[in-house]
Scaffold this active site. Structure first.
Site, PDB file in Angstrom:
ATOM      1  N   HIS A   1      -6.519  -5.418   5.893  1.00  0.00           N
ATOM      2  CA  HIS A   1      -7.091  -5.235   7.241  1.00  0.00           C
ATOM      3  C   HIS A   1      -7.199  -3.754   7.572  1.00  0.00           C
ATOM      4  CE1 HIS A   1      -3.233  -4.360   9.349  1.00  0.00           C
ATOM      5  NE2 HIS A   1      -2.687  -5.271   8.567  1.00  0.00           N
TER       6      HIS A   1
ATOM      7  N   ASP B   1      -7.313  -2.182  10.699  1.00  0.00           N
ATOM      8  CA  ASP B   1      -6.693  -1.622  11.894  1.00  0.00           C
ATOM      9  C   ASP B   1      -5.223  -1.315  11.675  1.00  0.00           C
ATOM     10  OD1 ASP B   1      -6.372  -4.476  11.727  1.00  0.00           O
ATOM     11  OD2 ASP B   1      -5.529  -4.445  13.742  1.00  0.00           O
TER      12      ASP B   1
ATOM     13  N   ASP C   1       0.567   0.222   6.837  1.00  0.00           N
ATOM     14  CA  ASP C   1       0.263  -1.175   7.143  1.00  0.00           C
ATOM     15  C   ASP C   1      -1.060  -1.189   7.894  1.00  0.00           C
ATOM     16  OD1 ASP C   1       0.164  -3.816   7.978  1.00  0.00           O
ATOM     17  OD2 ASP C   1       1.767  -3.600   9.452  1.00  0.00           O
TER      18      ASP C   1
ATOM     19  N   GLU D   1      -6.480  -7.259  12.838  1.00  0.00           N
ATOM     20  CA  GLU D   1      -5.437  -8.191  12.412  1.00  0.00           C
ATOM     21  C   GLU D   1      -4.218  -8.105  13.313  1.00  0.00           C
ATOM     22  OE1 GLU D   1      -1.710  -9.178  10.045  1.00  0.00           O
ATOM     23  OE2 GLU D   1      -2.332  -7.311  10.986  1.00  0.00           O
ATOM     24  N   GLU D   2      -3.892  -6.900  13.746  1.00  0.00           N
ATOM     25  CA  GLU D   2      -2.644  -6.675  14.466  1.00  0.00           C
ATOM     26  C   GLU D   2      -2.652  -7.227  15.882  1.00  0.00           C
ATOM     27  OE1 GLU D   2      -0.221  -5.816  12.872  1.00  0.00           O
ATOM     28  OE2 GLU D   2      -0.649  -4.308  11.340  1.00  0.00           O
TER      29      GLU D   2
ATOM     30  N   ASP E   1      -1.159  -7.001   1.773  1.00  0.00           N
ATOM     31  CA  ASP E   1      -0.552  -6.676   3.059  1.00  0.00           C
ATOM     32  C   ASP E   1       0.927  -7.046   3.133  1.00  0.00           C
ATOM     33  OD1 ASP E   1      -0.407  -5.762   5.654  1.00  0.00           O
ATOM     34  OD2 ASP E   1      -1.167  -7.600   6.545  1.00  0.00           O
TER      35      ASP E   1
ATOM     36  N   HIS F   1       4.988  -0.897  12.348  1.00  0.00           N
ATOM     37  CA  HIS F   1       4.830  -1.142  13.781  1.00  0.00           C
ATOM     38  C   HIS F   1       5.758  -0.263  14.618  1.00  0.00           C
ATOM     39  CE1 HIS F   1       3.126  -5.496  13.073  1.00  0.00           C
ATOM     40  NE2 HIS F   1       2.570  -4.570  12.298  1.00  0.00           N
TER      41      HIS F   1
END
Length: 485
Positions: free
Chosen positions: A76, A78, A115, A145-146, A169, A457
């Protein structure tokens, strides 16, 4: 010149560096979408954006490999935008500043975007390479995705042509994931009529920060502090011990990130403030002791602020504080047959109270659909008792493991040949796009793997440099050993 451009394998790190220079927080992926499409077209490859906004690039099989099963490399585009409180950074405009710290690549006060930037970079390196052996290739790079796996949910049947999907991922090199948790987004809202504050009261802003935060799927089992849960506990006790009112509460900003900071503005009766400073200092020490050694930087501070024009009515204030105290947060249950793996959890991700509205957002996860439904029902019952309107969205099932997967067997053998050890085969509690894509393309043979990352994150996100080369070499070897059609 960035230090990461000197790292091996340079063909992966150079593409990752390019991605760090393009702002790409969830919801702002226009520039990186254009960049990826132009990258594919620049290589003379079929490259396009589908209806929802995913980028798809196709590369033909190398000579002699035309009879191999088609492979989809999936990642992904983003990234999660998190930064330290003292870091000045606009994720919609500013590039990510990287630094090498021993064996790790980190960012300067922000999330790194490894990530899933390293997964995208590895796919770009494969597309660019002219010396690899592989069957028909597709690269699927999904959007947002996030913030709800938007690209995976919007993927249409009939677009993908491959038989095998390799999701890039995961965050632990040497592990092959064959299943993941499902999830559901929980939102509770309430509108109320604001009231004028009590006459003569003074205002104080409480700030709880310094928590590690992290990924609510990967690190929910570590018992890290949730800023929303901790600060509402402080507010609850202040309302009991002092003559005070709640004006506003704000904590968290991403559904899948354990909140690291929270703020509340409260009004106090000046005649009832004796001992308040000591009370806050003692509370800070108490929380720090409770969470040692998991959390080492907890800070609870109070500062004087201007008196706001309005406060939350007492009845609403009490209901909101009580429901936030009562709601499930953290691990609910481990998988009975795999007791070291989380089965069901929730993350009290975002709390906003003020301006006549309360908004609470929780991400509930489970690899068992019935337990996920039970958790959602429990949260619904809890917040409904507070008079809040509840909405459930983004519901997706988990990815059920297939231990007889042909590509799994091929990858296990390949890994042992390359590195002399067996890879670990696991189910992950985090939500992967495999579950959603597999529900649309039911016959895909899927595996998820990746380099070693820590604390995605959060601003502590870092990538383990030695793992990136192993990850890429393993990917290349997997493509060469893809089963025949």
């Amino acid at each position: 010149m960035s230090d990461i451009l000197q790292l091996a394998p340079q063909n992966v790190w150079k593409h990752f560096y390019s991605l760090t220079q393009i702002p790409r927080p969830s919801g702002h992926i226009e520039k990186v979408t254009e960049f990826l499409v132009n990258f594919g077209k620049g290589l003379g490859l079929e490259s396009f954006v589908d209806e929802i906004g995913n980028v798809i690039i196709r590369k033909p099989a190398t000579p002699g490999m035309e009879n191999r099963r088609g492979v989809i490399l999936q990642a992904h585009m983003d990234m999660v935008p998190q930064k330290n409180n003292d870091t000045v950074h606009d994720f919609t405009k500013d590039p990510i500043e990287t630094r090498v710290d021993g064996d790790w690549v980190k960012a300067k006060g922000t999330t790194l975007g490894a990530d899933n930037g390293l997964g995208v970079a590895a796919a770009m390196a494969v597309l660019e390479a002219t010396d690899l052996k592989h069957g028909p290739l597709e690269v699927l790079i999904t959007k947002d995705e996030e913030t709800g796996m938007v690209g995976a949910f919007g993927l249409k049947p009939g677009i993908l042509q491959g038989d095998i999907l390799l999701n890039l991922d995961s965050e632990e090199e040497g592990e092959l994931y064959i299943g993941c948790a499902g999830g559901i987004d929980f939102t509770a809202t309430l509108e109320y009529k604001e009231e004028a504050p009590a006459e003569g009261f003074v205002a104080r802003k409480l700030t709880l920060k310094g928590l590690r935060g992290g990924h609510s799927g990967l690190e929910i089992n570590e018992g890290r502090g949730n800023a929303n849960k901790l600060l509402v506990r402080v507010v609850h006790d202040l309302l009991l011990e002092f003559d005070c009112q709640l004006a506003s509460f704000e904590g968290g900003n991403m559904r899948n990130a354990i909140p690291r900071e929270a703020h509340a503005v409260m009004l106090f009766n000046p005649e009832d403030m004796d001992g308040l400073d000591d009370y806050i200092r003692e509370y800070e020490a108490q929380i720090a002791a409770e969470y040692a050694p998991i959390e080492q930087g907890i800070s609870l501070k109070m500062e004087e602020v201007d008196v706001p024009a309005t406060v939350v009515p007492e009845e609403i204030q009490d209901s909101m504080v009580n429901v936030l105290m009562a709601c499930q947060d953290g691990v609910m249950r481990m998988i009975p047959t795999v007791p070291d793996t989380v089965e069901t959890s929730s993350n009290l991700a975002i709390v906003l109270i003020g301006g006549g509205k309360a908004d609470v957002r929780i991400l509930a996860r489970s690899s068992c659909d019935t337990m996920k439904d039970f958790l959602a029902d429990s949260l619904t019952a809890c917040f409904s008792m507070a008079g809040m309107k509840v909405e459930l969205s983004g519901n997706y099932s988990g990815w059920q493991p297939n231990v007889d997967s042909p590509i799994l067997h091929a990858m296990k053998l390949s890994y042992k040949e390359q590195f002399g050890t067996e890879p670990a085969v696991k189910v992950i509690h985090a939500g992967l796009e495999c579950g959603i894509i597999g529900a649309i393309y039911k016959n895909l043979d899927m595996i998820s793997f990746g380099p070693t990352l820590r604390s995605p994150h959060s601003p502590d996100e870092r990538a383990y440099i030695p793992s990136v080369g192993k990850f890429y070499d393993f990917l290349v070897a997997t493509l060469e050993k893809t089963p025949e059609k």
